[in-house]
Design an enzyme around this catalytic site. Sequence first.
Site, PDB file in Angstrom:
ATOM      1  N   ARG A 216      -8.344 -15.430   0.668  1.00 49.80           N
ATOM      2  CA  ARG A 216      -8.582 -14.092   0.147  1.00 49.80           C
ATOM      3  C   ARG A 216      -9.652 -14.175  -0.932  1.00 49.80           C
ATOM      4  NH1 ARG A 216      -6.732 -12.566   4.127  1.00 49.80           N
ATOM      5  NH2 ARG A 216      -4.771 -11.455   4.519  1.00 49.80           N
ATOM      6  N   GLU A 245     -14.595  -6.633  -0.052  1.00 48.40           N
ATOM      7  CA  GLU A 245     -15.213  -6.756   1.267  1.00 48.40           C
ATOM      8  C   GLU A 245     -15.516  -5.373   1.792  1.00 48.40           C
ATOM      9  OE1 GLU A 245     -12.849  -9.080   3.989  1.00 48.40           O
ATOM     10  OE2 GLU A 245     -12.750 -10.744   2.585  1.00 48.40           O
ATOM     11  N   HIS A 264     -15.557 -12.489   7.473  1.00 44.97           N
ATOM     12  CA  HIS A 264     -14.110 -12.427   7.724  1.00 44.97           C
ATOM     13  C   HIS A 264     -13.813 -12.552   9.215  1.00 44.97           C
ATOM     14  CE1 HIS A 264     -10.193 -11.066   5.602  1.00 44.97           C
ATOM     15  NE2 HIS A 264      -9.924 -11.847   6.626  1.00 44.97           N
TER      16      HIS A 264
END
Lengths: 303, 303
Positions: A216, A245, A264
């Site tokens: 994360r 993000e 991601h």
Amino acid sequence: MSTLRVAVEPVPDEHLVGAVAETGGSVVPLDQARVLVWVGGPDGFPDLPDTVEWVALSTAGIEGFVDAGVLDDTRIWTNASGFYAAGVAEHALAMLLGGTRQIVRSAKTRWAKDLVDPAVRTLRGSTVAIIGAGGIGRELTPLLKACGATVLAVNRSGRPVDGADITMAADRTDEALAASDHIVLAAPDTPETRHMIDDRTLAMLKPHSWIVNVARGPLIDEAALYRALTSGVIGGAALDVTDPEPPAVDHPLFDLDNVVITPHVANPAGRLTAEMAPHLAENLRRFTAGEELLALVRAGQGY
Amino acid sequence: MSTLRVAVEPVPDEHLVGAVAETGGSVVPLDQARVLVWVGGPDGFPDLPDTVEWVALSTAGIEGFVDAGVLDDTRIWTNASGFYAAGVAEHALAMLLGGTRQIVRSAKTRWAKDLVDPAVRTLRGSTVAIIGAGGIGRELTPLLKACGATVLAVNRSGRPVDGADITMAADRTDEALAASDHIVLAAPDTPETRHMIDDRTLAMLKPHSWIVNVARGPLIDEAALYRALTSGVIGGAALDVTDPEPPAVDHPLFDLDNVVITPHVANPAGRLTAEMAPHLAENLRRFTAGEELLALVRAGQGY
């Protein structure tokens, strides 16, 4: 023995339909199903007929379903916890090797032999710390060992990770950082882990150290990371996650030759059902046999 | 037992001096040495005193020494054949994962999730052909197997490579290409292998296939490769070698997001002696024990 009736919604994904067929079940509309395989988020989640005994969710995180109030305690619920760990571990290895073997710097320059050659490092003989060694760490450890690295696993309990050379409890994280050539972050985002990588901990690493983050974004203080990357404190960073993000398109980390940011995709959406299918097949087999399912969502686990 | 006297020239490299010390020898000037460890090319190679019985060269290729006429048949000569294979294999794995996991494309773009996510592939479950599976192939095979890939090894003789799922002789190369998701080139540059990757063979690969070249640039017809990369015939290319080297700074391959070119660093100069040291130590032990040395240069092997 009657055929297990399974609904695969909201779309009849080929990999999951294949898993149903492979285990002798049949794909049916929801109102005839004992099992619902749900490949989506909480939006559009259907009203469940009483026939449904088990709902198999396709995500590892279930916060959204909890918030939407769709979970009940009259049925069995499973998520995909652990199903994607092998893929994420492969991504972490790719990121680490991409850094240490200077694939990243080479992609951003043109035959910069004077820069690249002296910077190449080998995993063989190096020490890699996996910070937050759970399911991903278990899958990553044998990959790193096959490459000849020493693996330091750090997790909350300190319970030994199979194959790791040493497992340490989280209160020894500083020791692990100081002993490592490279680190892979695989820890959850909690108040304790937020900005665990900051000026203080970065200073414990080595000028050739690469940091890989497949967990994360908030685990890293990105301003501190930028300082460490531009002042020679560490060798580089390979990030699959950022905070927030997506990152701003003019985020200064993008400009550095010793940084790669993958968007991601350690667990890419496009491969999700292909990765889930063998685990679903195993759970369908277990359900039919009356055995305990993998990745059970337990009462109290967020609801 | 007298101490083995070893000269390490032209500079007393720390790793190789360490290997001498570790095996109980002593480092001495050339005119007192029984063994010369030569860490350099043919330029500046010294006149050898009669006391020198064995010359240990640090390069795998010895053409330069042959051309310079320094080899003789009154002494034992060794080169570094095979000593660097493990490092090159690690580089090949890094290149392959860098391609398939889209580290390369991510390094050349900014959070291009719509491009990157659907393109991510996993080595797990894929088939990788190693074309020219000798020493590098033997080291690469267990790395690929640890990642869950099926390995097709292709070599001249077809003699089985330990751990490979299938080994094929070179006359079945087309079959291997057609059966593979990705290929790694590790073959020597010969008239038979020159441009073995051309329009015809590229067409046998798949739209997601990555080609890794850690061997020699001339194995690939670069114009054909460029066409395949820009028309979707293959997924990408990761090259540690080009034809010629260095490539022109405006070489069109540099402009592609699905290409990385590392500057001939699979066996980086900066790590050469660190990689050689354990092999030198083993050979020093063998020499003292009167056993046959590793990497003997045999008469007729080019001179």
